[in-house]
Design a protein around this motif. Structure first.
Motif, PDB file in Angstrom:
ATOM      1  N   VAL A 126       0.836  -1.200   0.000  1.00 15.52           N
ATOM      2  CA  VAL A 126       0.000   0.000   0.000  1.00 15.52           C
ATOM      3  C   VAL A 126       0.868   1.245   0.000  1.00 15.52           C
ATOM      4  N   GLU A 127       1.974   1.219   0.717  1.00 11.27           N
ATOM      5  CA  GLU A 127       2.858   2.373   0.770  1.00 11.27           C
ATOM      6  C   GLU A 127       3.493   2.653  -0.588  1.00 11.27           C
ATOM      7  N   LYS A 128       3.730   1.629  -1.398  1.00 12.79           N
ATOM      8  CA  LYS A 128       4.335   1.810  -2.711  1.00 12.79           C
ATOM      9  C   LYS A 128       3.380   2.501  -3.679  1.00 12.79           C
ATOM     10  N   TYR A 129       2.084   2.281  -3.514  1.00 13.54           N
ATOM     11  CA  TYR A 129       1.108   2.827  -4.438  1.00 13.54           C
ATOM     12  C   TYR A 129       0.879   4.305  -4.155  1.00 13.54           C
ATOM     13  N   LYS A 130       0.922   5.095  -5.210  1.00 17.29           N
ATOM     14  CA  LYS A 130       0.699   6.528  -5.084  1.00 17.29           C
ATOM     15  C   LYS A 130      -0.421   6.913  -6.043  1.00 17.29           C
ATOM     16  N   VAL A 131      -1.445   7.523  -5.543  1.00 19.19           N
ATOM     17  CA  VAL A 131      -2.613   7.886  -6.332  1.00 19.19           C
ATOM     18  C   VAL A 131      -2.267   9.028  -7.281  1.00 19.19           C
ATOM     19  N   TRP A 132      -2.730   8.929  -8.516  1.00 18.30           N
ATOM     20  CA  TRP A 132      -2.529   9.986  -9.500  1.00 18.30           C
ATOM     21  C   TRP A 132      -3.513  11.106  -9.227  1.00 18.30           C
ATOM     22  N   THR A 133      -3.029  12.317  -9.161  1.00 19.80           N
ATOM     23  CA  THR A 133      -3.911  13.470  -8.999  1.00 19.80           C
ATOM     24  C   THR A 133      -4.410  13.907 -10.372  1.00 19.80           C
ATOM     25  N   LEU A 134      -5.398  14.756 -10.379  1.00 18.51           N
ATOM     26  CA  LEU A 134      -5.938  15.259 -11.634  1.00 18.51           C
ATOM     27  C   LEU A 134      -4.882  16.059 -12.399  1.00 18.51           C
ATOM     28  N   ALA A 135      -4.105  16.849 -11.689  1.00 17.20           N
ATOM     29  CA  ALA A 135      -3.060  17.652 -12.327  1.00 17.20           C
ATOM     30  C   ALA A 135      -1.993  16.754 -12.964  1.00 17.20           C
ATOM     31  N   GLU A 136      -1.601  15.694 -12.269  1.00 14.08           N
ATOM     32  CA  GLU A 136      -0.608  14.774 -12.817  1.00 14.08           C
ATOM     33  C   GLU A 136      -1.134  14.060 -14.055  1.00 14.08           C
ATOM     34  N   THR A 138      12.373   3.465 -23.508  1.00 11.64           N
ATOM     35  CA  THR A 138      13.439   4.464 -23.429  1.00 11.64           C
ATOM     36  C   THR A 138      12.914   5.862 -23.715  1.00 11.64           C
ATOM     37  N   THR A 139      11.982   5.983 -24.639  1.00 16.69           N
ATOM     38  CA  THR A 139      11.393   7.293 -24.937  1.00 16.69           C
ATOM     39  C   THR A 139      10.632   7.822 -23.729  1.00 16.69           C
ATOM     40  N   ILE A 140       9.876   6.950 -23.098  1.00 14.78           N
ATOM     41  CA  ILE A 140       9.119   7.373 -21.919  1.00 14.78           C
ATOM     42  C   ILE A 140      10.067   7.761 -20.792  1.00 14.78           C
ATOM     43  N   GLU A 141      11.116   6.961 -20.589  1.00 18.09           N
ATOM     44  CA  GLU A 141      12.048   7.248 -19.508  1.00 18.09           C
ATOM     45  C   GLU A 141      12.886   8.492 -19.774  1.00 18.09           C
ATOM     46  N   ARG A 142      13.227   8.754 -21.024  1.00 20.89           N
ATOM     47  CA  ARG A 142      14.105   9.889 -21.326  1.00 20.89           C
ATOM     48  C   ARG A 142      13.377  11.201 -21.569  1.00 20.89           C
ATOM     49  N   LYS A 143      12.154  11.148 -22.079  1.00 21.41           N
ATOM     50  CA  LYS A 143      11.487  12.390 -22.473  1.00 21.41           C
ATOM     51  C   LYS A 143      10.249  12.718 -21.661  1.00 21.41           C
ATOM     52  N   ILE A 144       9.505  11.719 -21.228  1.00 18.43           N
ATOM     53  CA  ILE A 144       8.249  11.991 -20.531  1.00 18.43           C
ATOM     54  C   ILE A 144       8.435  12.020 -19.020  1.00 18.43           C
ATOM     55  N   LEU A 145       9.123  11.029 -18.476  1.00 20.42           N
ATOM     56  CA  LEU A 145       9.317  10.991 -17.020  1.00 20.42           C
ATOM     57  C   LEU A 145      10.105  12.181 -16.480  1.00 20.42           C
ATOM     58  N   PRO A 146      11.137  12.687 -17.185  1.00 22.36           N
ATOM     59  CA  PRO A 146      11.796  13.893 -16.657  1.00 22.36           C
ATOM     60  C   PRO A 146      10.847  15.087 -16.544  1.00 22.36           C
ATOM     61  N   ALA A 147       9.875  15.173 -17.441  1.00 20.92           N
ATOM     62  CA  ALA A 147       8.900  16.261 -17.345  1.00 20.92           C
ATOM     63  C   ALA A 147       7.956  16.047 -16.169  1.00 20.92           C
ATOM     64  N   ASN A 158       9.010  14.736 -13.402  1.00 16.60           N
ATOM     65  CA  ASN A 158       9.971  14.481 -12.337  1.00 16.60           C
ATOM     66  C   ASN A 158       9.498  14.986 -10.980  1.00 16.60           C
ATOM     67  N   ASP A 159       8.815  16.113 -10.953  1.00 15.17           N
ATOM     68  CA  ASP A 159       8.340  16.619  -9.669  1.00 15.17           C
ATOM     69  C   ASP A 159       7.276  15.699  -9.063  1.00 15.17           C
ATOM     70  N   CYS A 160       6.667  14.849  -9.888  1.00 15.23           N
ATOM     71  CA  CYS A 160       5.685  13.877  -9.398  1.00 15.23           C
ATOM     72  C   CYS A 160       6.353  12.605  -8.893  1.00 15.23           C
ATOM     73  N   GLN A 161       7.625  12.419  -9.234  1.00 12.59           N
ATOM     74  CA  GLN A 161       8.406  11.248  -8.845  1.00 12.59           C
ATOM     75  C   GLN A 161       7.726   9.951  -9.262  1.00 12.59           C
ATOM     76  N   ARG A 162       7.392   9.869 -10.521  1.00 13.96           N
ATOM     77  CA  ARG A 162       6.751   8.678 -11.078  1.00 13.96           C
ATOM     78  C   ARG A 162       7.788   7.763 -11.705  1.00 13.96           C
ATOM     79  N   THR A 163       7.454   6.486 -11.780  1.00 15.87           N
ATOM     80  CA  THR A 163       8.331   5.503 -12.400  1.00 15.87           C
ATOM     81  C   THR A 163       7.691   5.009 -13.689  1.00 15.87           C
TER      82      THR A 163
END
Length: 97
Positions: A16-26, A52-61, A63-68
């Motif tokens: 349960v601690e690993k799961y993080k709910v997506w907010t509307l803004a995210e 690789t595209t998702i990890e290099r271009k989308i996840l850095p954007a 980044n403040d959400c700290q998503r994997t």
């Protein structure tokens, strides 16, 4: 017997601690990034976004959400399910409202 119940409770709590709910803004930000990815033609020859595209271009954007990557992939599946519901809803609409 009691020890096994305690271990199961601890495992469930960790999951349960690993799961993080997506907010509307995210979610909205991820949608915008997906549209940008499509317009910038970041897709591979199959028309899909690679890991690789998702990890290099989308996840850095995001980044403040700290998503994997698995979290992002899960949310994209959620978007796809919601998108697929709309044509079905419109197709079965009788026009009466």
């Amino acid at each position: 017997m009691r020890d096994s119940h305690q271990e199961n409770d601890k495992r469930k709590q960790k999951d349960v601690e690993k799961y993080k709910v997506w907010t509307l803004a995210e979610s909205n930000e991820l949608q915008k990034l997906m549209v940008d990815a499509a317009t910038h033609e970041w897709r591979d020859s199959n028309g899909l976004l690679s890991k690789t595209t998702i990890e290099r271009k989308i996840l850095p954007a995001l980044n403040d959400c700290q998503r994997t990557y698995p979290q992002c992939r899960s949310r994209l599946k959620w978007f796809k399910q919601r998108y697929n519901n709309f044509p079905q809803l419109i197709r079965h609409s009788s026009g009466c409202g």
